[in-house]
Design an enzyme around this catalytic site. Sequence first.
Site, PDB file in Angstrom:
ATOM      1  N   ASP A   1      -3.196  -0.397  10.191  1.00 22.33           N
ATOM      2  CA  ASP A   1      -4.247   0.528  10.646  1.00 22.33           C
ATOM      3  C   ASP A   1      -5.521   0.284   9.842  1.00 22.33           C
ATOM      4  OD1 ASP A   1      -3.776   1.504   8.146  1.00 22.33           O
ATOM      5  OD2 ASP A   1      -2.772   3.332   8.814  1.00 22.33           O
TER       6      ASP A   1
ATOM      7  N   GLU B   1       0.834  -1.182   0.000  1.00 19.76           N
ATOM      8  CA  GLU B   1       0.000   0.000   0.000  1.00 19.76           C
ATOM      9  C   GLU B   1       0.880   1.248   0.000  1.00 19.76           C
ATOM     10  OE1 GLU B   1      -1.874   0.252   3.744  1.00 19.76           O
ATOM     11  OE2 GLU B   1      -2.683   2.249   3.392  1.00 19.76           O
TER      12      GLU B   1
ATOM     13  N   ASP C   1      -6.995   1.950   7.462  1.00 19.59           N
ATOM     14  CA  ASP C   1      -6.885   2.065   6.009  1.00 19.59           C
ATOM     15  C   ASP C   1      -6.277   0.802   5.408  1.00 19.59           C
ATOM     16  OD1 ASP C   1      -8.054   4.438   5.651  1.00 19.59           O
ATOM     17  OD2 ASP C   1      -6.188   5.597   5.354  1.00 19.59           O
TER      18      ASP C   1
ATOM     19  N   ASP D   1      -0.422  -1.530   5.942  1.00 19.69           N
ATOM     20  CA  ASP D   1      -0.263  -0.977   7.284  1.00 19.69           C
ATOM     21  C   ASP D   1      -1.226  -1.646   8.246  1.00 19.69           C
ATOM     22  OD1 ASP D   1       1.705   0.809   6.711  1.00 19.69           O
ATOM     23  OD2 ASP D   1       0.316   2.425   6.177  1.00 19.69           O
TER      24      ASP D   1
END
Length: 644
Positions: free
Chosen positions: A504, A429, A506, A502
């Site tokens: 997180d 990403e 997103d 990641d």
Amino acid sequence: MASQQYNAASITILRDLEPVRKRPGMYIGGTGKAGLHHLVWEILDNSVDEAINGYATTVEVTLHADGESVTVSDNGRGIPVDVHPEEGRSALEIILTTLHAGGKFDEGNYFTAGGLHGVGSSAVNALSLDLRATIRRDGHRYQQSFRRGIPQGPVEDLGEARGSGTEIFFRPDPEIFEEVRFDGEMIAERLEVRAFLHAGLRVVYRNEVAGTYQEFKSEGGIADFLTQIQREAKAAPIHTDIIKLREDHPGPGIARVEVALQWTEDTAEDVRTFANGIATVDGGTHDKGFRDGVQKALRNYFETHDLAPKSLNITSDDIREGLKGIVSILISEPQFQGQTKAKLNNPEVRSLVAGLVATHVEQYLHNHSTTGNGIAQRIIQAARARMASRSAAKKVTRKRAVSHRLNLPGKLADCSSTDPEESELFIVEGDSAGGNAKQGRDRKTQAILPLRGKVLNAEQASLSKITKNKELRDVIDALGCGIEEQYDASKLRYHKIILLMDADSDGHHISTLLLTFFYRYLPELIEDGYLYIAQPPLYRVDYGSETEWALDDSHRDKILAKVKRRKKPPKINIQRFKGLGEMMAKTLRETTLDPTRRRLLKVVVPEEASEETNRVVGDLMGRDASVRFDFIMEHAPNVDELDV
Ligand code: 0RA
């Protein structure tokens, strides 16, 4: 009086059959061409069942001149028309207006093949503008008519008649189906296969649209089927006799296992499997059992006769090279699975079929040593050819891979190896994380594809949109294997495809979108075990002169607890990574990329849970974003195999 009574009954029936008309897809798979023809298979299966159970010898199908209506009849016992004492309605009417869950009529040992469909004639009735059942039994002819599932009156006695049997005329409802014209050829093919699968069954087909009349009947059954396939494929058998096996009631719930097989000069393996007359094009447990059995029989045969040349390693692919076969099983409670419901999933079937096939084939080879030795030579030839062509083949693959490179996405930092087995693709990403991954990777075996733009939600988008989405297009191009029916595992350029996102929300979101894409468009790639999720650390914990990386909060806390229990706890420093982009390339390599140190989650679709999976993916990738995150967060960090 009668009509009033029927008005009252109509209300109940309307309510009962309403779900079918509301959501036809749930019952017949869809309202397109396949769904339309499903109606014919459903009615046909009932008559074939009557034949399998030994009550009927002939099944007749007529496609009427308008091309939009069909009659299916048999010379079986005839559906009972006597009035059910409790219900006050005839058995015929009940059968045609009640949705039957599971076993169709619960008739002791009456075997119903309605496997895939199993929804019964009532669903066909509900989805037909007109349906008319004509029954001959007890010296009379009886008839009852329906419109959209609603009886237009009680069963009528049409007077004396000879013989017995059931005839169903129906006209699919144009309000339900996108297209109501039947494909005469498709029906013919189905009937021919049915006749092969039930040796001795006579199937008559009148196509009034084309003005043709055909009769299908095979005494040799699946062995004849195999011969025909061979002839069409122009595959030369290496032994003239077909190895056959048929076992009735070999196990609980299994009415029959039937197998025919033959080795040919052709290199392709072609084994067609059926469960209850339904082509299981995605194979399943009967298919696996067949392979297991063949392999075991041949390995034993090689061993007992000491046939394998010393230096030659014979693989299971060598054994099955040029093998053509038919496997047909009748099972009382088939479990079908997969996107197209074309895979048999009953676990008990595998070892049962394997055992039967292994014993029978081995015995056959011992008793027919000319055939046995011919097959052994064929297998040795396959193994030799494989060895000889291995280096040549490698060169070819390399060349192909190089030429493929022309179509590769510009952002892809490819690996130098062209051997898919050792090659890995990291889908990363963002550009900065991609940059770090490029620096930290092993150039020989690790390729990096950074995704920048928005990944489309494959659950909500059409195929044409998917292939126009730049990010997904890049993924497809990098993989090289095509998608959906075009998927060709032999063209896949990497045998590990690793999502690196990641830790997180997103990152989770993009992972979820990509998983959805793979699940919907490349399910076989997942089944083949090529899809993984990387687990980059969330924390760096330094203490004393040591460093550890923690995958999540609880992992971090474990490390802390361990260190703080020391007699002289050292100074601890914790660093939380905001994202892969801020991690040093070296750290990324040591924690996430290096095959000897990283932890990957393998993505699997659990076989039994596939229905469930389908639903969950559907739900998750619907509109509600919050559910999505919960699912992925809950499941991702703490399992080794991630069930999508
Ligand atoms: C229930 C009971 C009996 C026969 C059938 C159903 C039956 C259903 C179909 C559907 C198409 N063709 C069919 N033929 C028979 C047995 C009744 C008896 O004992 O006579």
